[in-house]
Design a protein around this motif. Structure first.
Motif, short mmCIF file in Angstrom:
data_model
loop_
_atom_site.label_atom_id
_atom_site.label_comp_id
_atom_site.label_asym_id
_atom_site.label_seq_id
_atom_site.Cartn_x
_atom_site.Cartn_y
_atom_site.Cartn_z
N PRO A 40 -20.33 -2.99 8.01
CA PRO A 40 -21.48 -2.07 7.88
C PRO A 40 -22.53 -2.27 8.97
O PRO A 40 -23.19 -1.31 9.37
CB PRO A 40 -22.04 -2.42 6.49
N LEU A 44 -24.17 0.53 11.46
CA LEU A 44 -25.60 0.76 11.62
C LEU A 44 -26.02 0.76 13.08
O LEU A 44 -26.94 1.50 13.47
CB LEU A 44 -26.39 -0.30 10.84
N PHE A 144 -28.42 -0.85 1.42
CA PHE A 144 -26.97 -0.89 1.31
C PHE A 144 -26.58 -1.25 -0.11
O PHE A 144 -26.71 -2.40 -0.53
CB PHE A 144 -26.39 -1.92 2.29
N ASP A 146 -24.20 -2.26 -2.96
CA ASP A 146 -22.93 -2.97 -2.98
C ASP A 146 -22.75 -3.63 -4.34
O ASP A 146 -23.72 -3.95 -5.04
CB ASP A 146 -22.87 -4.01 -1.88
N PHE A 291 -18.06 -3.04 0.00
CA PHE A 291 -18.17 -2.76 1.43
C PHE A 291 -16.82 -2.78 2.12
O PHE A 291 -16.66 -2.18 3.20
CB PHE A 291 -19.11 -3.77 2.10
N TRP A 356 -25.18 7.83 7.04
CA TRP A 356 -24.93 6.42 6.74
C TRP A 356 -23.70 6.29 5.84
O TRP A 356 -22.83 5.45 6.08
CB TRP A 356 -26.18 5.85 6.10
N TRP A 357 -23.61 7.11 4.80
CA TRP A 357 -22.44 7.09 3.92
C TRP A 357 -21.18 7.45 4.69
O TRP A 357 -20.15 6.78 4.57
CB TRP A 357 -22.67 8.04 2.75
N GLY A 361 -21.47 3.11 5.55
CA GLY A 361 -22.53 2.45 4.82
C GLY A 361 -22.58 2.99 3.40
O GLY A 361 -22.11 4.09 3.13
N TYR A 362 -23.16 2.22 2.50
CA TYR A 362 -23.26 2.65 1.10
C TYR A 362 -24.69 3.03 0.79
O TYR A 362 -25.53 2.18 0.50
CB TYR A 362 -22.76 1.54 0.16
N SER A 363 -24.96 4.32 0.91
CA SER A 363 -26.30 4.82 0.65
C SER A 363 -26.68 4.63 -0.82
O SER A 363 -25.84 4.78 -1.71
CB SER A 363 -26.39 6.31 1.00
#
Length: 443
Positions: A40, A44, A144, A146, A291, A356-357, A361-363
Protein backbone atom coordinates in the motif's frame (compact mmCIF):
# COMPACT_ATOMS: atom_id res chain seq x y z
CA UNK A 1 7.94 0.13 34.60
CA UNK A 2 7.45 2.91 32.04
CA UNK A 3 6.32 2.44 28.47
CA UNK A 4 9.27 2.47 26.12
CA UNK A 5 7.22 4.01 23.34
CA UNK A 6 5.40 7.21 24.21
CA UNK A 7 6.66 9.17 27.16
CA UNK A 8 7.97 12.46 25.89
CA UNK A 9 6.83 15.86 27.14
CA UNK A 10 3.74 17.21 25.39
CA UNK A 11 4.33 19.94 22.84
CA UNK A 12 1.23 21.93 23.71
CA UNK A 13 2.16 25.10 21.92
CA UNK A 14 2.97 23.29 18.71
CA UNK A 15 -0.32 21.44 18.78
CA UNK A 16 -2.46 24.47 19.41
CA UNK A 17 -0.68 26.63 16.89
CA UNK A 18 -0.77 24.10 14.10
CA UNK A 19 -4.43 23.31 14.54
CA UNK A 20 -5.35 26.93 13.91
CA UNK A 21 -2.84 27.59 11.18
CA UNK A 22 -4.96 26.89 8.14
CA UNK A 23 -3.83 24.99 5.08
CA UNK A 24 -2.32 27.52 2.73
CA UNK A 25 1.46 27.56 2.72
CA UNK A 26 3.32 30.47 1.22
CA UNK A 27 5.86 28.41 -0.68
CA UNK A 28 6.44 25.00 -2.12
CA UNK A 29 8.03 22.70 0.43
CA UNK A 30 9.48 19.23 0.68
CA UNK A 31 7.27 17.00 2.83
CA UNK A 32 8.23 13.61 4.24
CA UNK A 33 5.56 11.00 4.91
CA UNK A 34 6.51 8.11 7.19
CA UNK A 35 4.85 4.71 7.03
CA UNK A 36 5.57 1.00 6.92
CA UNK A 37 7.26 -0.58 3.90
CA UNK A 38 4.56 -2.62 2.17
CA UNK A 39 2.54 -2.69 -1.05
CA UNK A 40 0.00 0.00 0.00
CA UNK A 41 2.86 2.42 0.64
CA UNK A 42 4.06 1.95 -2.93
CA UNK A 43 0.55 2.67 -4.16
CA UNK A 44 0.46 5.87 -2.10
CA UNK A 45 3.71 7.06 -3.68
CA UNK A 46 2.09 6.87 -7.10
CA UNK A 47 -1.14 8.47 -5.92
CA UNK A 48 0.73 11.33 -4.25
CA UNK A 49 2.16 12.46 -7.57
CA UNK A 50 -1.24 14.05 -8.13
CA UNK A 51 -0.84 16.06 -4.92
CA UNK A 52 2.62 17.19 -5.99
CA UNK A 53 1.29 18.40 -9.33
CA UNK A 54 -1.60 20.29 -7.74
CA UNK A 55 0.20 21.79 -4.76
CA UNK A 56 3.75 22.37 -5.95
CA UNK A 57 5.07 20.55 -2.90
CA UNK A 58 7.46 17.65 -3.26
CA UNK A 59 6.76 14.42 -1.42
CA UNK A 60 9.45 12.22 0.06
CA UNK A 61 8.77 8.96 1.86
CA UNK A 62 10.38 7.09 4.72
CA UNK A 63 9.16 3.49 4.76
CA UNK A 64 10.31 0.97 7.38
CA UNK A 65 9.64 -2.80 7.27
CA UNK A 66 6.86 -3.86 9.62
CA UNK A 67 9.03 -5.76 12.14
CA UNK A 68 11.03 -2.57 12.78
CA UNK A 69 8.34 0.01 12.08
CA UNK A 70 7.11 0.65 15.62
CA UNK A 71 10.54 0.87 17.22
CA UNK A 72 11.91 3.14 14.49
CA UNK A 73 8.99 5.53 14.30
CA UNK A 74 8.11 5.67 17.98
CA UNK A 75 11.74 6.47 18.73
CA UNK A 76 11.50 9.25 16.17
CA UNK A 77 8.39 10.66 17.86
CA UNK A 78 9.74 10.26 21.38
CA UNK A 79 12.89 12.17 20.46
CA UNK A 80 10.92 15.04 18.95
CA UNK A 81 12.56 14.34 15.62
CA UNK A 82 11.72 16.29 12.49
CA UNK A 83 12.17 13.52 9.94
CA UNK A 84 8.42 13.05 9.46
CA UNK A 85 5.95 15.79 8.58
CA UNK A 86 3.15 13.25 8.13
CA UNK A 87 2.89 9.95 9.95
CA UNK A 88 0.67 7.01 9.09
CA UNK A 89 0.98 5.47 12.52
CA UNK A 90 -0.51 2.25 13.79
CA UNK A 91 -3.91 2.33 15.47
CA UNK A 92 -2.48 1.42 18.88
CA UNK A 93 -0.29 4.53 18.93
CA UNK A 94 -3.12 7.01 19.03
CA UNK A 95 -3.47 7.29 22.80
CA UNK A 96 0.19 7.81 23.54
CA UNK A 97 0.73 10.09 20.56
CA UNK A 98 -2.15 12.28 21.65
CA UNK A 99 -1.19 12.44 25.32
CA UNK A 100 2.51 12.97 24.61
CA UNK A 101 1.87 15.74 22.10
CA UNK A 102 3.36 13.89 19.12
CA UNK A 103 0.39 14.53 16.83
CA UNK A 104 -1.43 17.74 15.98
CA UNK A 105 -5.04 17.75 17.12
CA UNK A 106 -7.15 18.08 13.98
CA UNK A 107 -10.57 19.17 15.24
CA UNK A 108 -10.24 22.84 14.27
CA UNK A 109 -8.71 21.93 10.93
CA UNK A 110 -11.50 19.47 10.17
CA UNK A 111 -14.14 22.07 11.06
CA UNK A 112 -12.42 24.71 8.93
CA UNK A 113 -12.21 22.45 5.89
CA UNK A 114 -15.64 20.82 6.25
CA UNK A 115 -14.16 17.39 6.91
CA UNK A 116 -16.48 15.36 9.14
CA UNK A 117 -15.74 12.04 10.76
CA UNK A 118 -19.35 11.05 10.04
CA UNK A 119 -18.15 10.46 6.48
CA UNK A 120 -15.85 7.60 7.53
CA UNK A 121 -16.50 4.02 8.63
CA UNK A 122 -17.29 4.38 12.36
CA UNK A 123 -14.89 1.64 13.44
CA UNK A 124 -12.00 3.38 11.69
CA UNK A 125 -12.79 6.68 13.38
CA UNK A 126 -12.75 4.99 16.78
CA UNK A 127 -9.71 2.90 15.93
CA UNK A 128 -7.51 5.38 14.08
CA UNK A 129 -8.58 8.89 15.05
CA UNK A 130 -10.13 9.22 18.50
CA UNK A 131 -8.48 9.75 21.85
CA UNK A 132 -9.86 9.33 24.40
CA UNK A 133 -11.93 6.58 22.80
CA UNK A 134 -15.56 7.54 22.41
CA UNK A 135 -14.78 11.26 22.51
CA UNK A 136 -14.89 13.72 19.60
CA UNK A 137 -11.16 14.44 19.81
CA UNK A 138 -9.38 13.61 16.57
CA UNK A 139 -5.66 13.17 16.01
CA UNK A 140 -5.67 11.50 12.59
CA UNK A 141 -7.71 11.06 9.44
CA UNK A 142 -8.60 7.40 8.74
CA UNK A 143 -6.11 6.47 6.04
CA UNK A 144 -6.04 2.72 5.54
CA UNK A 145 -8.77 0.38 6.70
CA UNK A 146 -7.44 -3.06 7.50
CA UNK A 147 -8.54 -6.15 9.37
CA UNK A 148 -7.46 -9.76 9.81
CA UNK A 149 -9.29 -12.13 7.49
CA UNK A 150 -8.68 -15.37 5.64
CA UNK A 151 -7.59 -16.36 2.16
CA UNK A 152 -8.25 -19.86 0.87
CA UNK A 153 -7.48 -22.02 -2.12
CA UNK A 154 -10.86 -21.91 -3.77
CA UNK A 155 -9.61 -24.11 -6.57
CA UNK A 156 -8.67 -26.84 -4.08
CA UNK A 157 -11.95 -26.55 -2.23
CA UNK A 158 -13.84 -27.03 -5.51
CA UNK A 159 -12.16 -30.30 -6.53
CA UNK A 160 -14.90 -32.94 -6.72
CA UNK A 161 -12.84 -35.68 -5.10
CA UNK A 162 -11.97 -33.47 -2.12
CA UNK A 163 -15.55 -32.30 -1.81
CA UNK A 164 -16.80 -35.87 -1.72
CA UNK A 165 -14.22 -36.98 0.83
CA UNK A 166 -14.89 -34.00 3.08
CA UNK A 167 -18.67 -34.49 2.89
CA UNK A 168 -18.31 -38.12 3.86
CA UNK A 169 -16.07 -37.31 6.81
CA UNK A 170 -17.78 -34.21 8.23
CA UNK A 171 -21.32 -34.41 6.88
CA UNK A 172 -21.23 -30.96 5.31
CA UNK A 173 -19.92 -29.33 2.16
CA UNK A 174 -16.32 -28.21 1.88
CA UNK A 175 -16.66 -24.44 1.75
CA UNK A 176 -16.20 -21.23 3.64
CA UNK A 177 -16.36 -22.04 7.37
CA UNK A 178 -19.15 -20.56 9.46
CA UNK A 179 -17.29 -21.00 12.74
CA UNK A 180 -13.79 -21.33 14.08
CA UNK A 181 -14.52 -25.00 14.81
CA UNK A 182 -15.36 -25.55 11.14
CA UNK A 183 -12.18 -23.72 10.13
CA UNK A 184 -10.15 -26.11 12.27
CA UNK A 185 -11.89 -29.11 10.64
CA UNK A 186 -10.91 -27.81 7.21
CA UNK A 187 -7.34 -27.17 8.29
CA UNK A 188 -7.09 -30.71 9.67
CA UNK A 189 -8.55 -32.09 6.45
CA UNK A 190 -5.79 -30.52 4.37
CA UNK A 191 -2.92 -31.07 6.82
CA UNK A 192 -0.31 -33.38 5.30
CA UNK A 193 -2.43 -34.04 2.20
CA UNK A 194 -0.82 -34.49 -1.19
CA UNK A 195 -2.11 -32.13 -3.88
CA UNK A 196 -0.59 -32.10 -7.35
CA UNK A 197 2.32 -34.20 -6.10
CA UNK A 198 3.16 -31.84 -3.23
CA UNK A 199 2.53 -32.19 0.50
CA UNK A 200 0.40 -29.31 1.73
CA UNK A 201 -0.75 -28.07 5.13
CA UNK A 202 -3.92 -26.69 6.64
CA UNK A 203 -3.25 -23.08 7.50
CA UNK A 204 -0.62 -20.48 8.14
CA UNK A 205 -1.39 -18.38 11.21
CA UNK A 206 0.38 -15.62 13.11
CA UNK A 207 3.01 -16.89 15.57
CA UNK A 208 5.72 -14.21 15.45
CA UNK A 209 7.08 -13.11 18.83
CA UNK A 210 9.38 -10.15 18.14
CA UNK A 211 6.88 -7.43 17.30
CA UNK A 212 3.12 -8.01 17.46
CA UNK A 213 2.40 -11.06 15.32
CA UNK A 214 1.13 -13.72 17.71
CA UNK A 215 -1.04 -11.13 19.50
CA UNK A 216 -2.61 -9.99 16.23
CA UNK A 217 -3.36 -13.63 15.50
CA UNK A 218 -4.57 -15.05 18.80
CA UNK A 219 -7.03 -12.24 19.42
CA UNK A 220 -9.10 -13.51 16.49
CA UNK A 221 -9.80 -16.59 18.60
CA UNK A 222 -9.82 -14.96 22.03
CA UNK A 223 -12.46 -12.36 21.15
CA UNK A 224 -14.81 -14.97 19.78
CA UNK A 225 -14.54 -17.20 22.84
CA UNK A 226 -15.31 -14.44 25.33
CA UNK A 227 -12.05 -12.63 26.13
CA UNK A 228 -12.50 -8.99 27.12
CA UNK A 229 -9.84 -6.39 27.85
CA UNK A 230 -11.57 -5.47 31.09
CA UNK A 231 -14.83 -4.97 32.91
CA UNK A 232 -17.04 -2.79 30.67
CA UNK A 233 -18.15 -0.96 33.81
CA UNK A 234 -14.59 -0.58 35.16
CA UNK A 235 -12.05 -0.49 32.30
CA UNK A 236 -8.92 -1.47 34.22
CA UNK A 237 -10.53 -4.32 36.15
CA UNK A 238 -8.92 -7.26 34.37
CA UNK A 239 -9.46 -10.27 36.61
CA UNK A 240 -12.22 -12.51 35.28
CA UNK A 241 -12.27 -10.84 31.87
CA UNK A 242 -8.79 -11.26 30.39
CA UNK A 243 -8.57 -14.72 31.99
CA UNK A 244 -12.23 -15.77 31.88
CA UNK A 245 -13.13 -19.41 31.19
CA UNK A 246 -14.06 -18.44 27.64
CA UNK A 247 -10.76 -16.63 27.11
CA UNK A 248 -8.93 -19.75 28.30
CA UNK A 249 -10.86 -21.85 25.77
CA UNK A 250 -9.98 -19.38 23.03
CA UNK A 251 -6.30 -19.57 23.80
CA UNK A 252 -6.48 -23.37 23.90
CA UNK A 253 -8.19 -23.33 20.51
CA UNK A 254 -5.41 -21.25 18.97
CA UNK A 255 -2.77 -23.61 20.31
CA UNK A 256 -4.70 -26.61 18.99
CA UNK A 257 -4.87 -24.95 15.57
CA UNK A 258 -1.14 -24.31 15.67
CA UNK A 259 -0.33 -27.84 16.81
CA UNK A 260 -2.58 -29.68 14.39
CA UNK A 261 -2.63 -27.74 11.22
CA UNK A 262 0.31 -25.48 10.42
CA UNK A 263 3.42 -26.07 8.30
CA UNK A 264 6.62 -27.33 9.91
CA UNK A 265 8.89 -24.50 10.98
CA UNK A 266 6.12 -21.92 11.30
CA UNK A 267 6.90 -20.99 14.90
CA UNK A 268 7.77 -17.34 14.18
CA UNK A 269 5.59 -16.31 11.27
CA UNK A 270 3.80 -13.08 10.56
CA UNK A 271 2.49 -11.34 7.47
CA UNK A 272 5.26 -11.95 4.95
CA UNK A 273 5.86 -15.59 5.92
CA UNK A 274 2.15 -16.35 5.63
CA UNK A 275 2.02 -14.69 2.23
CA UNK A 276 5.00 -16.71 1.02
CA UNK A 277 3.54 -19.98 2.30
CA UNK A 278 0.25 -19.32 0.59
CA UNK A 279 1.60 -18.11 -2.74
CA UNK A 280 4.01 -21.03 -2.94
CA UNK A 281 1.16 -23.51 -2.54
CA UNK A 282 2.07 -24.79 0.92
CA UNK A 283 -1.24 -24.09 2.66
CA UNK A 284 -4.95 -24.32 1.97
CA UNK A 285 -5.73 -21.22 4.04
CA UNK A 286 -3.88 -18.28 5.45
CA UNK A 287 -4.67 -15.80 8.19
CA UNK A 288 -3.58 -12.32 7.16
CA UNK A 289 -4.55 -8.69 7.02
CA UNK A 290 -6.74 -7.60 4.15
CA UNK A 291 -3.97 -5.52 2.59
CA UNK A 292 -2.55 -8.68 0.98
CA UNK A 293 -5.63 -9.42 -1.10
CA UNK A 294 -4.81 -7.27 -4.15
CA UNK A 295 -1.44 -9.01 -4.35
CA UNK A 296 -3.09 -12.42 -4.08
CA UNK A 297 -5.41 -11.60 -6.96
CA UNK A 298 -2.49 -10.45 -9.11
CA UNK A 299 -0.30 -13.46 -8.34
CA UNK A 300 0.18 -15.87 -11.27
CA UNK A 301 0.06 -18.94 -9.03
CA UNK A 302 -2.90 -18.23 -6.76
CA UNK A 303 -4.74 -15.32 -8.38
CA UNK A 304 -7.23 -15.11 -11.20
CA UNK A 305 -10.05 -16.95 -9.45
CA UNK A 306 -7.95 -19.58 -7.70
CA UNK A 307 -8.37 -17.87 -4.33
CA UNK A 308 -11.31 -16.84 -2.20
CA UNK A 309 -11.71 -14.69 0.88
CA UNK A 310 -13.78 -14.85 4.06
CA UNK A 311 -14.04 -12.93 7.33
CA UNK A 312 -12.68 -14.35 10.54
CA UNK A 313 -15.33 -16.92 11.56
CA UNK A 314 -17.48 -16.68 14.67
CA UNK A 315 -16.80 -18.51 17.89
CA UNK A 316 -19.13 -19.70 20.63
CA UNK A 317 -19.20 -16.29 22.35
CA UNK A 318 -19.10 -13.75 19.54
CA UNK A 319 -18.02 -12.75 16.08
CA UNK A 320 -15.07 -10.37 15.89
CA UNK A 321 -11.89 -9.80 13.92
CA UNK A 322 -8.69 -8.02 14.89
CA UNK A 323 -8.56 -4.48 13.56
CA UNK A 324 -5.50 -3.40 11.65
CA UNK A 325 -5.01 -0.22 9.69
CA UNK A 326 -3.84 3.27 10.35
CA UNK A 327 -4.72 6.93 10.40
CA UNK A 328 -2.66 9.74 8.91
CA UNK A 329 -1.48 12.45 11.30
CA UNK A 330 0.49 15.68 11.19
CA UNK A 331 3.59 15.40 13.37
CA UNK A 332 3.71 18.14 15.99
CA UNK A 333 7.48 18.56 15.64
CA UNK A 334 7.30 19.36 11.92
CA UNK A 335 8.02 22.93 10.87
CA UNK A 336 5.91 22.38 7.74
CA UNK A 337 2.55 21.76 9.37
CA UNK A 338 0.57 24.00 7.02
CA UNK A 339 1.79 22.05 4.01
CA UNK A 340 1.21 18.76 5.77
CA UNK A 341 -2.39 19.81 6.47
CA UNK A 342 -2.75 20.54 2.76
CA UNK A 343 -1.90 16.89 2.12
CA UNK A 344 -4.54 15.74 4.61
CA UNK A 345 -7.13 17.98 2.92
CA UNK A 346 -6.21 16.58 -0.50
CA UNK A 347 -6.22 12.97 0.69
CA UNK A 348 -9.69 13.34 2.27
CA UNK A 349 -11.37 14.22 -1.03
CA UNK A 350 -13.84 11.59 -2.25
CA UNK A 351 -12.31 11.45 -5.72
CA UNK A 352 -8.87 10.83 -4.22
CA UNK A 353 -10.26 8.17 -1.89
CA UNK A 354 -11.85 6.43 -4.87
CA UNK A 355 -8.49 6.40 -6.65
CA UNK A 356 -6.88 5.13 -3.43
CA UNK A 357 -9.19 2.08 -3.44
CA UNK A 358 -8.54 1.40 -7.11
CA UNK A 359 -4.78 1.66 -6.54
CA UNK A 360 -4.83 -1.03 -3.86
CA UNK A 361 -5.39 1.12 -0.79
CA UNK A 362 -8.30 0.43 1.54
CA UNK A 363 -10.35 3.58 1.78
CA UNK A 364 -12.33 4.16 4.97
CA UNK A 365 -14.56 6.79 3.35
CA UNK A 366 -18.19 5.76 3.44
CA UNK A 367 -18.86 7.35 0.04
CA UNK A 368 -16.43 4.83 -1.43
CA UNK A 369 -17.32 1.67 0.48
CA UNK A 370 -21.08 2.30 0.45
CA UNK A 371 -21.19 2.93 -3.29
CA UNK A 372 -23.55 0.35 -4.87
CA UNK A 373 -20.76 -0.96 -7.07
CA UNK A 374 -18.15 -1.34 -4.34
CA UNK A 375 -19.04 -4.87 -3.18
CA UNK A 376 -18.47 -6.26 -6.66
CA UNK A 377 -15.54 -4.01 -7.60
CA UNK A 378 -13.02 -6.64 -6.47
CA UNK A 379 -13.36 -10.32 -5.50
CA UNK A 380 -12.44 -9.43 -1.91
CA UNK A 381 -14.48 -6.21 -1.55
CA UNK A 382 -17.49 -7.81 0.15
CA UNK A 383 -15.24 -9.68 2.56
CA UNK A 384 -13.57 -6.37 3.44
CA UNK A 385 -16.96 -4.81 4.21
CA UNK A 386 -18.10 -7.79 6.25
CA UNK A 387 -14.83 -7.85 8.16
CA UNK A 388 -14.79 -4.15 8.98
CA UNK A 389 -18.23 -4.58 10.52
CA UNK A 390 -16.89 -6.96 13.20
CA UNK A 391 -13.59 -5.34 14.22
CA UNK A 392 -12.13 -5.05 17.70
CA UNK A 393 -8.74 -3.55 18.52
CA UNK A 394 -5.92 -4.08 20.96
CA UNK A 395 -5.23 -1.56 23.74
CA UNK A 396 -4.57 1.98 22.48
CA UNK A 397 -3.36 3.12 25.89
CA UNK A 398 -0.19 5.23 26.10
CA UNK A 399 1.53 2.20 27.66
CA UNK A 400 0.44 -0.05 24.80
CA UNK A 401 4.00 -1.18 24.04
CA UNK A 402 4.46 -2.66 27.50
CA UNK A 403 1.00 -4.25 27.29
CA UNK A 404 1.93 -5.73 23.93
CA UNK A 405 5.30 -7.06 25.05
CA UNK A 406 3.68 -8.87 27.95
CA UNK A 407 1.05 -10.48 25.73
CA UNK A 408 3.58 -11.47 23.09
CA UNK A 409 5.63 -13.27 25.71
CA UNK A 410 2.79 -14.98 27.58
CA UNK A 411 0.96 -16.15 24.46
CA UNK A 412 4.00 -17.27 22.48
CA UNK A 413 5.36 -19.22 25.45
CA UNK A 414 2.12 -21.15 25.68
CA UNK A 415 1.00 -21.52 22.05
CA UNK A 416 4.35 -22.13 20.39
CA UNK A 417 6.75 -23.17 23.15
CA UNK A 418 4.15 -25.28 24.95
CA UNK A 419 4.96 -23.87 28.38
CA UNK A 420 2.32 -24.25 31.09
CA UNK A 421 -1.42 -24.03 30.58
CA UNK A 422 -3.69 -21.48 28.93
CA UNK A 423 -5.06 -20.55 32.34
CA UNK A 424 -1.56 -19.91 33.67
CA UNK A 425 -0.69 -17.82 30.61
CA UNK A 426 -3.72 -15.56 30.99
CA UNK A 427 -3.40 -15.35 34.76
CA UNK A 428 0.16 -14.19 34.20
CA UNK A 429 -1.02 -11.67 31.63
CA UNK A 430 -3.46 -10.22 34.18
CA UNK A 431 -0.54 -9.79 36.57
CA UNK A 432 1.63 -8.15 33.91
CA UNK A 433 -1.05 -5.76 32.73
CA UNK A 434 -2.08 -4.87 36.28
CA UNK A 435 1.51 -3.88 37.00
CA UNK A 436 1.63 -1.71 33.88
CA UNK A 437 -1.58 0.10 34.82
CA UNK A 438 -0.42 0.53 38.40
CA UNK A 439 2.76 2.14 37.15
CA UNK A 440 0.68 4.40 34.91
CA UNK A 441 -1.53 5.41 37.83
CA UNK A 442 -4.63 3.96 36.20
CA UNK A 443 -5.34 1.58 39.10
Amino acid sequence: MKSKCLNSVAAIGLVAGAAMAGTTSAKAEDLTLCWAAWDPANALVELSKEFEAQSGHKMSFEFVPWPNFADRMLNELNSGGQLCDLMIGDSQWIGGSAESGHYVKLNDFFAQEGITMDDFIPATVTGYSEWPKGSPNYWALPAFGDVVGWTYRKDWFERPELQAEFKEKYGRDLGVPNSLAELKDIAEFFQGREIDGKTVYGASIYTERGSEGVTMGVTNALYNYGFQYGNPESPYELEGFVNSPGAVEGLEFYKELYDCCTPPGSSDWYMSENIDAYKSGQVAMQMNFAFIWPGVEADPNVGGGKSGYFPNPAGPAGHFAQLGGQGISVVAYSDKQDSALEYIKWFAQPEVQEKWWKAGGYSALRAVVEDPGFATSQPYAQTFLDSMAIVKDFWAEPAYADLLLAMQSRVHNYVVAGQGTAQEALDGLVEDWTEVFEDEGKI
